[in-house]
Design a protein around this motif. Structure first.
Motif, PDB file in Angstrom:
ATOM      1  N   MET A   1       0.804  -1.173   0.267  1.00 16.02           N
ATOM      2  CA  MET A   1       0.137  -0.098  -0.050  1.00 16.02           C
ATOM      3  C   MET A   1       0.973   1.433   0.045  1.00 16.02           C
ATOM      4  SD  MET A   1       0.577   1.702   3.133  1.00 16.02           S
ATOM      5  CE  MET A   1      -0.929   2.540   3.298  1.00 16.02           C
ATOM      6  N   THR A   2       0.315   2.391  -0.465  1.00 22.12           N
ATOM      7  CA  THR A   2       0.721   3.649  -0.458  1.00 22.12           C
ATOM      8  C   THR A   2       0.041   4.588   0.293  1.00 22.12           C
ATOM      9  OG1 THR A   2       2.124   3.398  -2.388  1.00 22.12           O
ATOM     10  CG2 THR A   2       2.009   5.553  -1.897  1.00 22.12           C
ATOM     11  N   ALA A   3       0.418   5.009   1.681  1.00 21.27           N
ATOM     12  CA  ALA A   3      -0.446   5.930   2.462  1.00 21.27           C
ATOM     13  C   ALA A   3      -0.530   7.072   1.722  1.00 21.27           C
ATOM     14  CB  ALA A   3       0.325   5.905   3.643  1.00 21.27           C
ATOM     15  N   SER A   4      -1.687   7.918   1.690  1.00 19.04           N
ATOM     16  CA  SER A   4      -2.060   9.302   1.323  1.00 19.04           C
ATOM     17  C   SER A   4      -2.075  10.232   2.354  1.00 19.04           C
ATOM     18  CB  SER A   4      -3.242   9.136   0.622  1.00 19.04           C
ATOM     19  OG  SER A   4      -4.380   8.818   1.352  1.00 19.04           O
ATOM     20  N   ALA A   5      -1.822   9.751   3.565  1.00 16.26           N
ATOM     21  CA  ALA A   5      -1.450  10.695   4.754  1.00 16.26           C
ATOM     22  C   ALA A   5      -0.526  10.316   5.780  1.00 16.26           C
ATOM     23  CB  ALA A   5      -2.932  10.601   5.497  1.00 16.26           C
ATOM     24  N   PRO A   6       0.178  11.242   6.463  1.00 15.92           N
ATOM     25  CA  PRO A   6       1.256  10.878   7.333  1.00 15.92           C
ATOM     26  C   PRO A   6       0.901   9.642   8.187  1.00 15.92           C
ATOM     27  CG  PRO A   6       0.832  13.125   7.432  1.00 15.92           C
ATOM     28  CD  PRO A   6      -0.283  12.728   6.609  1.00 15.92           C
ATOM     29  N   SER A   7      -0.258   9.276   8.590  1.00 13.31           N
ATOM     30  CA  SER A   7      -0.712   8.264   9.197  1.00 13.31           C
ATOM     31  C   SER A   7      -1.994   7.728   9.123  1.00 13.31           C
ATOM     32  CB  SER A   7      -0.603   8.472  10.943  1.00 13.31           C
ATOM     33  OG  SER A   7      -1.318   7.592  11.689  1.00 13.31           O
ATOM     34  N   PRO A   8      -2.088   6.305   8.702  1.00 14.71           N
ATOM     35  CA  PRO A   8      -3.220   5.669   8.276  1.00 14.71           C
ATOM     36  C   PRO A   8      -3.956   5.478   9.540  1.00 14.71           C
ATOM     37  CG  PRO A   8      -1.521   3.903   8.381  1.00 14.71           C
ATOM     38  CD  PRO A   8      -0.785   5.518   8.955  1.00 14.71           C
ATOM     39  N   PHE A   9      -3.947   5.724  10.689  1.00 13.36           N
ATOM     40  CA  PHE A   9      -4.499   5.166  11.677  1.00 13.36           C
ATOM     41  C   PHE A   9      -5.388   6.339  12.284  1.00 13.36           C
ATOM     42  CE2 PHE A   9      -0.532   3.065  12.217  1.00 13.36           C
ATOM     43  CZ  PHE A   9      -0.804   1.936  11.531  1.00 13.36           C
ATOM     44  N   GLY A  10      -6.716   5.678  12.508  1.00 11.09           N
ATOM     45  CA  GLY A  10      -7.923   6.571  13.037  1.00 11.09           C
ATOM     46  C   GLY A  10      -8.758   5.685  13.888  1.00 11.09           C
ATOM     47  N   ILE A  11      -9.473   6.414  14.715  1.00 11.67           N
ATOM     48  CA  ILE A  11     -10.555   5.790  15.527  1.00 11.67           C
ATOM     49  C   ILE A  11     -11.949   6.313  15.503  1.00 11.67           C
ATOM     50  CG2 ILE A  11     -11.032   5.207  17.977  1.00 11.67           C
ATOM     51  CD1 ILE A  11      -7.904   5.937  18.533  1.00 11.67           C
ATOM     52  N   GLY A  12     -12.726   5.746  15.188  1.00 13.15           N
ATOM     53  CA  GLY A  12     -14.502   6.250  15.399  1.00 13.15           C
ATOM     54  C   GLY A  12     -14.807   6.541  16.875  1.00 13.15           C
ATOM     55  N   TRP A  13     -15.629   7.516  16.840  1.00 10.05           N
ATOM     56  CA  TRP A  13     -16.306   7.880  18.029  1.00 10.05           C
ATOM     57  C   TRP A  13     -17.135   7.043  18.799  1.00 10.05           C
ATOM     58  CZ3 TRP A  13     -16.171  10.393  22.591  1.00 10.05           C
ATOM     59  CH2 TRP A  13     -17.244  10.824  23.148  1.00 10.05           C
ATOM     60  N   PHE A  14     -18.351   6.743  18.416  1.00  9.21           N
ATOM     61  CA  PHE A  14     -19.502   5.943  18.837  1.00  9.21           C
ATOM     62  C   PHE A  14     -20.674   6.038  17.766  1.00  9.21           C
ATOM     63  CE2 PHE A  14     -22.824   5.528  22.196  1.00  9.21           C
ATOM     64  CZ  PHE A  14     -22.813   4.199  22.297  1.00  9.21           C
ATOM     65  N   ILE A  15     -21.544   5.481  18.072  1.00  7.23           N
ATOM     66  CA  ILE A  15     -22.913   5.598  17.166  1.00  7.23           C
ATOM     67  C   ILE A  15     -23.601   6.672  17.433  1.00  7.23           C
ATOM     68  CG2 ILE A  15     -24.316   4.123  18.405  1.00  7.23           C
ATOM     69  CD1 ILE A  15     -25.341   2.952  15.614  1.00  7.23           C
ATOM     70  N   LEU A  16     -23.564   7.250  18.657  1.00  4.45           N
ATOM     71  CA  LEU A  16     -24.301   8.654  19.101  1.00  4.45           C
ATOM     72  C   LEU A  16     -23.181   9.768  19.464  1.00  4.45           C
ATOM     73  CD1 LEU A  16     -27.142   7.170  21.346  1.00  4.45           C
ATOM     74  CD2 LEU A  16     -27.242   7.712  18.976  1.00  4.45           C
TER      75      LEU A  16
END
Length: 498
Positions: A1-16
């Motif tokens: 893969m080639t990353a398009s941003a400095p870090s590929p890692f994210g975290i979603g908040w919650f459904i509400l």
């Protein structure tokens, strides 16, 4: 893969977020402290427009005001309304708009309000599941077209993310094996969406739950389907996590809880909230009554389990976190989002509590958040170690198919490696590490991405530093040009020593 941003890692908040009593809290500083660089929230039509023409932007305002860059934020809009959609609902299930022009106005007004401040916009979530879409594929396409045109007209720089495929399918190329209920219906739903609206989205969201070792073939399978239907948009992942309750054979006797929960959740009460699933709750309460006699694979997901089982689940989640990300990156997925940031277990006997009650990393503490899961530190360590990733490729080790070895390119930093041994997720930690001998990594690092050309960055002799995902040192060494590395089910980071 080639990353398009400095870090590929994210975290979603919650459904509400700012809805049904869940406050619109400030959480981005905590998320950034973990090394995550991207997040998402779900918002609901009823939440934003409780009455025709009367908007309430308090929740998205609170979210967007925290963003330092438009690339940090994804907003998913669920088509749930007490007055504007076919099914009266303030949360679940979303359903088709009664008037697509009203829907267009909502989307256009919201995107215009946050133009240049939010890059990613998504329409609904996992629409092949009746809990998340009470409509047909044709109706979903009609609403997708309106959504994408409204987003793009309001902000030409915005990115439309196609509402997530749940990823619960087993590609046929894996050979005979247990598939998922209705997986072919789900694949056919998205085939129709992509075939009839290939220009109505910019990214395809593939959720990566279930067996992590099927991630690469799942991504490749979906990529081929997209191409065959005239769409070659990148595949991203806005939700993943594991191991899940039903990944363990011992828990599949209870899988019928899902159908009972789904049937109840698609019915709403007078407030527009999903009806309480009393049938499943009674069955789960019965499980708690006999908790001590249940398999450990079941007990560890339950509230109040033995401390040693709680600790074991956290170790399993920690290993899974790194394995799942490395496999996804090696499959060419440019970025992922762990699900979820905030721990919100809910009632003990609720099925979602049993399935997801222990996945949150942070919990409420006064006006802020605090770490409640040791997986948070594992995430932070992964982000520090791999955050500048540019390319990931698996290296096959001769006669050792159970060894998963990956070469990681990290921008200006020297190449590094991630490795582990595939074992049973639950019992694998009980088996001692076995030594793997890897001769001349540079010679092995050859794949279609041309990584062999970067051999100059290979680990020099006598300068190896190896650390596992928990931060413990691993006795790796280089002898006569050969890397000797004790491997277990726990992933190990191998780097050049400063």
């Amino acid at each position: 893969m080639t990353a398009s941003a400095p870090s590929p890692f994210g975290i979603g908040w919650f459904i509400l977020y700012g809805h049904f009593g869940v406050p619109a809290v400030k959480f981005m500083p905590d998320l950034r402290a973990l090394g995550a660089r991207r997040t998402k929230i779900y918002l609901f039509w009823q939440q934003l427009e409780p009455e025709p023409g009367r908007y309430d932007w308090s929740a998205p305002d609170a979210f967007v005001d925290q963003l330092k860059s438009p690339d940090e934020g994804l907003i998913a809009l669920c088509s749930s309304s007490m007055w504007a959609t076919r099914t009266r609902s303030a949360m679940l299930p979303p359903s088709p708009a009664l008037d697509l022009e009203q829907y267009r106005r909502l989307v256009a007004t919201m995107v215009d309000r946050y133009r240049g401040r939010v890059r990613f916009w998504q329409n609904d979530c996992e629409p092949t599941n009746p809990v998340f879409w009470a409509g047909t594929a044709e109706e979903y396409v009609a609403q997708l077209r309106v959504f994408s045109s409204a987003v793009r007209e309001a902000d030409p720089d915005a990115v439309v993310v196609l509402g997530g495929h749940d990823g619960l399918f087993r590609p046929g190329e894996l050979g005979p094996g247990r598939g998922f209920p209705r997986q072919e219906e789900g694949l056919a739903f998205f085939d129709h969406v992509v075939a009839t609206a290939p220009d109505a989205f910019d990214l395809f969201d593939l959720r990566l739950y279930a067996d992590p070792y099927t991630i690469v073939p799942r991504v490749e399978h979906m990529r081929r389907r997209l191409a065959a239907l005239g769409a070659e948009q990148p595949i991203v992942c806005t939700e993943y996590g594991g191991p899940g309750l039903f990944e363990f054979a011992e828990n599949r006797a209870h899988v019928s809880l899902m159908s009972t929960w789904s049937a109840t959740t698609t019915t709403t009460d007078a407030s527009g909230a999903p009806m309480s699933d009393t049938t499943s709750a009674q069955r789960i309460a019965a499980l708690y009554d006999e908790m001590a006699s249940l398999p450990a694979q079941t007990q560890m997901f339950m509230q109040g389990c033995a401390p040693e089982l709680e600790a074991k689940l956290r170790r399993l989640q920690s290993r899974d976190l790194v394995q799942r990300n490395v496999l996804a990156l090696s499959a060419g997925v440019p970025w992922t989002m762990y699900w979820e940031l905030v721990a919100a277990p809910g009632p003990r006997d609720d099925l979602m509590n049993l399935m997801f009650g222990k996945v949150g990393l942070l919990g409420p503490c006064g006006d802020g958040l605090r770490v409640v899961s040791p997986v948070a530190e594992v995430f932070a360590r992964m982000a520090r170690t791999l955050g500048d990733v540019r390319a990931v490729a698996r290296i096959e080790v001769a006669d050792r198919p159970e060894v998963f070895l990956f070469r990681v390119e990290r921008g200006d930093a020297a190449a590094m490696y991630v490795a582990w041994e595939r074992r049973d997720a639950f019992t694998g930690e009980d088996v001692p590490a076995t030594e793997v001998q890897i001769p001349r990594l540079a010679a092995l690092a050859r794949d279609d991405n041309g990584l062999a050309a970067l051999a100059r960055d290979d680990i020099p002799p006598r300068s190896v530093r190896a650390t596992d995902v928990f931060g413990s040192s691993v006795d790796a060494r280089v002898e006569e040009g050969m890397l000797r590395l004790p491997l277990s089910v726990t992933p190990v980071y191998v780097e050049a020593r400063d």
